[in-house]
Design a protein around this motif. Structure first.
Motif, PDB file in Angstrom:
ATOM      1  N   LEU A 146       0.947  -1.343   0.173  1.00  9.41           N
ATOM      2  CA  LEU A 146      -0.024   0.083   0.066  1.00  9.41           C
ATOM      3  C   LEU A 146       0.850   1.097  -0.135  1.00  9.41           C
ATOM      4  O   LEU A 146       0.580   2.231  -0.815  1.00  9.41           O
ATOM      5  N   GLU A 147       1.903   1.126   0.558  1.00 11.75           N
ATOM      6  CA  GLU A 147       2.909   2.502   0.696  1.00 11.75           C
ATOM      7  C   GLU A 147       3.575   2.562  -0.681  1.00 11.75           C
ATOM      8  O   GLU A 147       3.809   3.563  -1.100  1.00 11.75           O
ATOM      9  N   GLU A 148       3.889   1.476  -1.389  1.00 13.69           N
ATOM     10  CA  GLU A 148       4.639   1.573  -2.750  1.00 13.69           C
ATOM     11  C   GLU A 148       3.576   2.163  -3.705  1.00 13.69           C
ATOM     12  O   GLU A 148       4.148   2.854  -4.571  1.00 13.69           O
ATOM     13  N   ARG A 149       2.411   1.750  -3.466  1.00 14.61           N
ATOM     14  CA  ARG A 149       1.395   2.363  -4.402  1.00 14.61           C
ATOM     15  C   ARG A 149       0.780   3.801  -4.051  1.00 14.61           C
ATOM     16  O   ARG A 149      -0.053   4.375  -4.509  1.00 14.61           O
ATOM     17  N   ALA A 150       1.578   4.380  -2.824  1.00 16.08           N
ATOM     18  CA  ALA A 150       1.251   5.811  -2.395  1.00 16.08           C
ATOM     19  C   ALA A 150      -0.282   5.739  -1.965  1.00 16.08           C
ATOM     20  O   ALA A 150      -0.804   7.025  -1.846  1.00 16.08           O
ATOM     21  N   LEU A 151      -0.739   4.808  -1.590  1.00 15.81           N
ATOM     22  CA  LEU A 151      -2.303   5.018  -1.133  1.00 15.81           C
ATOM     23  C   LEU A 151      -2.230   5.188   0.471  1.00 15.81           C
ATOM     24  O   LEU A 151      -3.245   5.563   0.992  1.00 15.81           O
ATOM     25  N   ILE A 152      -1.283   4.736   1.314  1.00 16.02           N
ATOM     26  CA  ILE A 152      -1.007   5.213   2.601  1.00 16.02           C
ATOM     27  C   ILE A 152       0.381   5.768   2.823  1.00 16.02           C
ATOM     28  O   ILE A 152       1.079   5.689   2.122  1.00 16.02           O
ATOM     29  N   LYS A 153       0.503   6.328   4.096  1.00 15.14           N
ATOM     30  CA  LYS A 153       1.752   7.096   4.231  1.00 15.14           C
ATOM     31  C   LYS A 153       1.766   7.174   5.800  1.00 15.14           C
ATOM     32  O   LYS A 153       0.721   7.005   6.671  1.00 15.14           O
ATOM     33  N   THR A 154       2.964   7.330   6.295  1.00 13.75           N
ATOM     34  CA  THR A 154       3.401   7.770   7.698  1.00 13.75           C
ATOM     35  C   THR A 154       2.712   9.198   8.019  1.00 13.75           C
ATOM     36  O   THR A 154       2.825  10.071   7.785  1.00 13.75           O
ATOM     37  N   LYS A 155       1.782   8.987   9.206  1.00 11.54           N
ATOM     38  CA  LYS A 155       1.249  10.259   9.695  1.00 11.54           C
ATOM     39  C   LYS A 155       1.841  10.692  10.951  1.00 11.54           C
ATOM     40  O   LYS A 155       1.331  11.813  11.437  1.00 11.54           O
ATOM     41  N   GLY A 156       2.632   9.915  11.653  1.00 13.48           N
ATOM     42  CA  GLY A 156       3.526  10.494  12.867  1.00 13.48           C
ATOM     43  C   GLY A 156       3.543   9.133  13.555  1.00 13.48           C
ATOM     44  O   GLY A 156       3.898   8.041  13.188  1.00 13.48           O
ATOM     45  N   ARG A 157       3.893   9.319  14.927  1.00 16.10           N
ATOM     46  CA  ARG A 157       4.236   8.203  16.019  1.00 16.10           C
ATOM     47  C   ARG A 157       3.498   8.243  17.169  1.00 16.10           C
ATOM     48  O   ARG A 157       3.376   9.288  17.541  1.00 16.10           O
ATOM     49  N   THR A 211      -4.393   7.428   5.184  1.00 15.01           N
ATOM     50  CA  THR A 211      -4.484   7.384   3.630  1.00 15.01           C
ATOM     51  C   THR A 211      -3.798   8.694   2.984  1.00 15.01           C
ATOM     52  O   THR A 211      -3.642   9.781   3.560  1.00 15.01           O
ATOM     53  N   THR A 212      -3.763   8.712   1.736  1.00 12.63           N
ATOM     54  CA  THR A 212      -3.071  10.103   1.050  1.00 12.63           C
ATOM     55  C   THR A 212      -4.002  10.569   0.128  1.00 12.63           C
ATOM     56  O   THR A 212      -5.341   9.950  -0.271  1.00 12.63           O
ATOM     57  N   ASN A 213      -3.536  11.638  -0.638  1.00  8.89           N
ATOM     58  CA  ASN A 213      -4.581  12.095  -1.520  1.00  8.89           C
ATOM     59  C   ASN A 213      -4.541  11.107  -2.706  1.00  8.89           C
ATOM     60  O   ASN A 213      -5.689  11.366  -3.662  1.00  8.89           O
ATOM     61  N   GLU A 214      -3.460  10.256  -3.070  1.00 10.27           N
ATOM     62  CA  GLU A 214      -3.505   9.262  -4.012  1.00 10.27           C
ATOM     63  C   GLU A 214      -4.801   8.132  -3.832  1.00 10.27           C
ATOM     64  O   GLU A 214      -5.384   7.805  -4.745  1.00 10.27           O
ATOM     65  N   PHE A 215      -4.956   8.116  -2.558  1.00 15.05           N
ATOM     66  CA  PHE A 215      -6.025   7.110  -2.221  1.00 15.05           C
ATOM     67  C   PHE A 215      -7.405   7.698  -2.536  1.00 15.05           C
ATOM     68  O   PHE A 215      -8.314   7.002  -3.019  1.00 15.05           O
ATOM     69  N   LEU A 216      -7.579   9.081  -2.154  1.00 14.64           N
ATOM     70  CA  LEU A 216      -8.824   9.621  -2.647  1.00 14.64           C
ATOM     71  C   LEU A 216      -8.902   9.629  -4.191  1.00 14.64           C
ATOM     72  O   LEU A 216     -10.289   9.478  -4.617  1.00 14.64           O
TER      73      LEU A 216
END
Length: 209
Positions: free
Chosen positions: A125-136, A148-153
């Motif tokens: 999912l990260e490779e396809r830019a559908l999710i990303k790190t939002k913090g810890r 999720t990312t803008n690419e997900f939308l």
């Protein structure tokens, strides 16, 4: 510029763009034009397309506007490009749905809900830019929070996360067990540390005797 010229400029920009174009970007390009006017022009363009039964239209997705073909013509377009369907697997879709509805959350949160390891799925999912790190998380180990990312939308044709379908069966209580597990872990670490401290002090006293 007059109204018709402004509409055709917007149309041309959206026609050549392969991703959503924000109102801010359109305004930067067109200079003296208000955001409300841009929305009005796009609405008029869509009315023109609808009235003439065009196979495309302008849709607001992922924080911008994009010219898209009508899904009913998808089969013919796919035949033209002869590209295999760009589909996510069942496990990937399930994991992505959990992240979309419950974000931000950690890998452990997801694994407790799904009941399986999700390392490989998260990587995909990260490779396809559908999710990303939002913090810890401010907890032992500082686990990563995913969202999720803008690419997900864009991928799912959503204007924002508010457009996600409402799921009655997916409640906040699903993560209660996760929260309790995290509390238990923190308490255990604290108790273990305290016990180690007491043992160390006992050894020091014995040695001093």
């Amino acid at each position: 510029m007059d109204r018709e010229e402004a509409k055709r400029i917007i149309e041309a920009i959206l026609f050549v763009s392969d991703k959503p174009v924000s109102i801010t970007t359109l305004r930067d390009v067109m200079k003296d034009i208000e955001p409300t006017d841009i929305r009005s022009y796009i609405e008029e363009l869509n009315n023109e397309y609808n009235s003439s039964n065009r196979s495309f239209g302008i849709k607001e997705i992922a924080g911008g506007f994009q010219m898209l073909t009508d899904p009913v013509y998808g089969a013919w377009i796919s035949s033209l490009y002869k590209r295999p369907p760009d589909r996510l697997t069942g496990p990937a879709l399930e994991t992505l749905a959990i992240i979309a509805y419950k974000q931000p959350l950690t890998r452990s949160d997801i694994e407790i809900i799904r009941g399986v390891n999700v390392d490989g799925v998260l990587h995909t999912l990260e490779e396809r830019a559908l999710i990303k790190t939002k913090g810890r998380v401010d907890a032992p180990g500082r686990p990563i929070l995913y969202g999720t990312t803008n690419e997900f939308l864009q991928h799912f044709g959503l204007k924002s996360l508010e457009d996600l379908p409402k799921l009655k069966e997916f409640q906040e209580s699903d993560l209660d067990f996760v929260k309790e597990q995290q509390k238990s872990t923190i308490v255990k670490l604290t108790v273990d540390s305290a016990e180690r401290g007491e043992n160390d002090r006992s050894e020091e006293l014995e040695n001093s005797d």
